[in-house]
Scaffold this active site. Structure first.
Site, mmCIF file in Angstrom:
data_model
loop_
_atom_site.group_PDB
_atom_site.id
_atom_site.type_symbol
_atom_site.label_atom_id
_atom_site.label_comp_id
_atom_site.label_asym_id
_atom_site.label_seq_id
_atom_site.Cartn_x
_atom_site.Cartn_y
_atom_site.Cartn_z
ATOM 1 N N CYS A 50 0.829 -1.216 0.000
ATOM 2 C CA CYS A 50 0.000 0.000 0.000
ATOM 3 C C CYS A 50 0.862 1.264 0.000
ATOM 4 C CB CYS A 50 -0.933 0.002 1.199
ATOM 5 S SG CYS A 50 -0.088 -0.115 2.790
ATOM 6 N N SER A 109 10.252 2.497 6.046
ATOM 7 C CA SER A 109 8.805 2.400 6.226
ATOM 8 C C SER A 109 8.237 3.676 6.841
ATOM 9 C CB SER A 109 8.464 1.221 7.133
ATOM 10 O OG SER A 109 8.841 0.001 6.528
ATOM 11 N N PRO A 115 6.832 -4.594 11.352
ATOM 12 C CA PRO A 115 7.228 -5.937 10.932
ATOM 13 C C PRO A 115 6.620 -6.416 9.617
ATOM 14 C CG PRO A 115 5.544 -6.078 12.635
ATOM 15 C CD PRO A 115 5.846 -4.605 12.442
ATOM 16 N N GLN A 116 5.522 -5.777 9.153
ATOM 17 C CA GLN A 116 4.825 -6.299 7.976
ATOM 18 C C GLN A 116 5.710 -6.342 6.734
ATOM 19 O OE1 GLN A 116 3.625 -4.011 9.993
ATOM 20 N NE2 GLN A 116 1.514 -4.483 10.582
ATOM 21 N N GLN A 120 6.222 -9.030 3.454
ATOM 22 C CA GLN A 120 5.961 -8.566 2.087
ATOM 23 C C GLN A 120 7.206 -8.700 1.227
ATOM 24 O OE1 GLN A 120 4.749 -4.685 3.340
ATOM 25 N NE2 GLN A 120 2.561 -5.161 3.285
ATOM 26 N N GLY A 189 -17.776 -1.578 23.625
ATOM 27 C CA GLY A 189 -17.757 -0.872 22.352
ATOM 28 C C GLY A 189 -16.925 -1.642 21.351
ATOM 29 N N ALA A 190 -16.998 -1.245 20.099
ATOM 30 C CA ALA A 190 -16.281 -1.988 19.058
ATOM 31 C C ALA A 190 -15.533 -1.041 18.130
ATOM 32 C CB ALA A 190 -17.252 -2.857 18.273
ATOM 33 N N GLY A 191 -14.916 -0.012 18.714
ATOM 34 C CA GLY A 191 -14.097 0.903 17.919
ATOM 35 C C GLY A 191 -12.904 0.181 17.318
ATOM 36 N N GLU A 192 -12.371 0.741 16.235
ATOM 37 C CA GLU A 192 -11.282 0.075 15.507
ATOM 38 C C GLU A 192 -10.064 -0.181 16.394
ATOM 39 O OE1 GLU A 192 -8.403 0.784 11.614
ATOM 40 O OE2 GLU A 192 -10.088 2.140 11.993
#
EC number: 1.2.1.70
Length: 438
Positions: A50, A109, A115-116, A120, A189-192
């Site tokens: 990305c 980066s 670490p991604q 990749q 709650g379900a925030g990101e």
């Protein structure tokens, strides 16, 4: 031949340009094949994420390769070549090697030390190897890049300090509890960011995760992901005594957890600490909760301070990493330049072997009484003499290959062993020519 890096990334191009050039799984083989068919390109590999689309390879004319790659990227993205030139870079030689090492080590980066990129980077090489577009030099380069990446991560600790809000929360939880495997988590709650924190906690092996949300279906969906339990939002107070870690991320405009909610649960918990992470904006947990013994409350500003401090520490670690990369770039550049004289060295050794074979053939013809073992010993002795004689000039030309004006020394070395200096062979050839004229 030179190593090159051509591409664009978050530093050189805005997201609207990057997204047009992002190479999908389906298009990857075709684009890589087209690049590898460029006459000046001998090996190639594409890294597409990305944040970057970069092509690494070997070329005998990087400038020409760059022009051809721009045309391919233009036809793929629909962007004109002139527009691409504003964003696409070309690195060659040591600059290309350094860039590739920086990328594999996550020094290039957006978030240093993330670490991604390592996965990749590995995947890009695996694809190129499967498509047979990388050979000896690129394989050696990628192996070295992964080795450098590992060395930097272990020697500098560049990726050990949390630089995301969600992961910083887990780092703090571990400081308070140590082992998290026997801890229960309550997610309100379900925030990101709260969901990410819960995901990190789940991967740390927490005992159980309870999820409560105003939309109960969302709580059920999220709880299923973690193998946890969904709780109706008006019932979550009943579960406070069970919770060791509470993550709060709701859309409430005022606190939903106050000091009085925790006063009565301390006895039920037998003095065990409670860790509360309030990632809500505005805050959903009142400050006075922190006044209670065995209750540790952190809000998003507290976590951001941890993240900012860790980012600074990563930047310091990156400076040490750059010194290590400079050393590794010099080593690889030296290997690459020495590799270029191998054909000349092989030519000289072949010439020496021809002489050895011819002389031994004559010797064994004149001494037919020698047995197999004696012939073998003589052959070994002659080989040893040749190796010792050639050792110094071989080391000399390898050393000169890494210096300035190396082409001059390589050409002299090559010409020194050219067949044009074999005067006896030349005379024989001339005599044969005169006989044939008669």
């Amino acid at each position: 031949m030179e190593i090159f890096a051509v591409g664009l990334n978050y530093k050189t191009a805005p997201v609207e340009v990057r997204e047009k050039l992002a190479i999908s799984e389906d298009n990857y083989p075709d684009i890589l094949d087209r690049i590898n068919r460029i006459p000046t390109v001998f090996e190639s590999c594409i890294l597409s994420t990305c944040n970057r689309v970069e092509i690494y390879g070997i070329s005998d004319n990087p400038e020409e390769s760059y022009s051809d790659i721009l045309k391919i990227l233009s036809s793929y993205s629909g962007l004109k070549v002139e527009e691409l030139k504003k964003h696409v870079f070309l690195y060659t030689d040591k600059d290309a090697i350094r860039h590739i090492f920086n990328v594999s080590s996550s020094l290039d980066s957006m978030v240093i030390g993330e670490p991604q990129i390592v996965c990749q980077f590995k995947d890009s090489f695996t694809k190129a190897r499967e498509l047979k577009t990388v050979k000896h030099v690129m394989t050696r380069l990628f192996d070295k890049a992964m080795n450098v990446s590992k060395k930097i991560r272990t020697s500098t600790g560049i990726s050990k300090r949390a630089v995301s809000i969600s992961y910083a929360a887990i780092e703090l939880a571990k400081k308070i509890f140590g082992d998290l495997t026997d801890k229960n988590v309550l997610l309100l709650g379900a925030g990101e960011m709260a969901e990410l924190a819960a995901r990190h906690l789940a991967s740390s092996g927490v005992k159980h995760i309870f999820v409560s949300n105003r939309t109960f279906e969302k709580a059920v969906q999220l709880a299923d992901e973690f193998g946890g339990s969904a709780i109706r939002f008006n019932k979550f107070f009943e579960f406070l005594p069970e919770a060791d870690i509470i993550i709060v991320s709701t859309g409430a405009k005022e606190p939903i957890l106050r000091k009085e909610h925790f006063k009565n649960i301390d006895k039920e918990r037998h003095g065990k600490p409670v860790f509360i992470i309030d990632i809500s904006v505005p805050r959903n947990v009142s400050d006075d909760v922190n006044e209670l013994e065995n209750v540790f409350l952190y809000n998003i500003d507290d976590l951001k301070m941890v993240v900012d401090r860790n980012l600074e520490e990563r930047k310091i670690a990156a400076e040490s990493a750059k010194i290590l990369i400079d050393e590794e770039v010099a080593k690889f550049d030296r290997w690459l330049k020495q590799l270029q004289v191998n054909p000349v060295i092989a030519k000289v050794r072949n010439y020496a072997d021809e002489i050895r074979e011819a002389q031994l053939e004559r010797l064994f013809r004149d001494m037919p009484y020698l047995n197999e073992k004696e012939r073998e010993n003589i052959d070994l002795a002659v080989r040893a003499i040749i190796n010792k004689i050639l050792h110094r000039p071989t080391m000399y030309i390898k050393d000169r290959a890494t210096k300035e004006n190396s082409e001059v020394y390589i050409n002299i070395f090559d010409e020194m062993f050219s067949s044009k200096w074999d005067l006896r062979r030349k005379l024989k050839s001339e005599k044969k020519g005169k006989k044939s004229e008669k």
